[in-house]
Design a protein around this motif. Sequence first.
Motif, short mmCIF file in Angstrom:
data_model
loop_
_atom_site.label_atom_id
_atom_site.label_comp_id
_atom_site.label_asym_id
_atom_site.label_seq_id
_atom_site.Cartn_x
_atom_site.Cartn_y
_atom_site.Cartn_z
N TYR A 174 0.84 -1.20 0.00
CA TYR A 174 0.00 0.00 0.00
C TYR A 174 0.87 1.25 0.00
N ASN A 179 -2.97 -0.71 -5.00
CA ASN A 179 -4.36 -0.63 -4.58
C ASN A 179 -4.70 -1.93 -3.88
N VAL A 180 -4.67 -1.93 -2.56
CA VAL A 180 -4.69 -3.16 -1.76
C VAL A 180 -6.08 -3.47 -1.21
N ARG A 204 -5.65 1.83 8.84
CA ARG A 204 -5.67 1.96 7.38
C ARG A 204 -6.97 1.38 6.82
N SER A 209 -8.08 3.34 3.32
CA SER A 209 -6.88 3.30 2.48
C SER A 209 -6.60 1.88 1.99
N ILE A 210 -6.86 0.93 2.86
CA ILE A 210 -6.80 -0.49 2.50
C ILE A 210 -8.20 -1.06 2.69
#
Length: 317
Positions: A174, A179-180, A204, A209-210
Motif C-alpha cells: 500500500y 491498490n490493496v 488503514r 486506504s486499505i
Amino acid sequence: MVDVIIIGAGPIGLACGIEAQKKSLSYIIIDKGCLVNSIYNYPLNMTFFSTSDKLEIGDVPFISHGAKPNRFEALEYYRRVASHYELNVKLYEKVNKIEKNAKGISVETDKDVYNGKSIVLSTGFYDFPYMMNVEGEGLAKVKHYYDEPHPYYKQNLIVVGAANSAVDVALETYRKGANVTMVVREKGILDSVKYWVKPDIENRIKEGSIKAYFESTITKIEEDKVHIQTPEGSITLDNDFVLAMTGYEPNFSLMESIGINFQDDEFHTPVYNQETNESNIEGVYLAGVVCGGLKTNKWFIENSRIHAKNIMNHITS
C-alpha cells in the motif's frame, strides 16, 4: 556410509552438522535449495523478531548493525558459519526417497544415493504453502511468497490472510503505491499480529486506504478478476495480482514415507522423544520447526538450537 544424514541446510540443520563434527561423527547435510534456503526466500527487506544473539549457532558471534538483524545480515552470517566449520553440505539436491533398512538409512536424491546409520529431518516448513484450493490458483499472478513491493505499484492487489505476513505485505505494498484489498476468513485482524503493527493496519482499513472483506473467501480467480464470497453475498473485483499469505506446513509426506507416527491432535504433531528428539523410528530424529507439526510458531531458531545437541548426544551415547 556416514554416521548421520541431515536433511535440511537451514540454521538448525547446520547446527546439527556442527554438533556432529564436534562429536567426531561423519555426516552430510542435504538440501534441495541453497544454504538456508528459507531465509533466502524471505522478503528482501525482512527484519527478524529475534535479536542476533538468539540466532547464533556453533558459538560463532552474530554481530548486526541493529538489535534485530535483517535478511541480508542473516545470509552473510550463516555463510560465514558454514565456511568456518567447512560443513559438508550438498546443495540443490532434492530428496526423492528415504528408506530404513537393516544397515541403517538410505537416502536417494535426484543426484546420488547416500547411506547413513542415522538421519535427522530438519526440513522446516517454508517450502509447502497452504493452498486455497480454488479455481485459478495456478495462474502466474497468484503467489504464495512475497519478495518486495515494487512490482505491485499501481496494481489491483488482493492480499489473503490476517496474520503477520499478510499484514506486513498489505502495509508495505500500500505504501509503495498498490491498490490493496485484504480477504480474510476471520472476523478481524488476528490478535497474534505484532502489537506495534496491528493498530496501523486497523487504522488503514478504518480510513479506507486499505479495503478489507472479513469472514470472506476467494471462490474463483481469473486473469483480470477475482470472485469473493462475503457475508453480504458474492462480489467480483478487478484484479492484477493475488498474494496468498495463507501460511505454510512441514513436509508431512516425507515423514510419513519413513513411518513416523503422529499424535491425534489438531496440529498433526509428529511423535518424538523430547529429550533425545528421536522419533518412533529408531535412528530417525526430528529437529527444528518440524517438531511442532502444523503449529509452526512453536519452534524457531532460538528455542530449537538445543535439538542439535540433544540428537548428537543421544547418537554418541
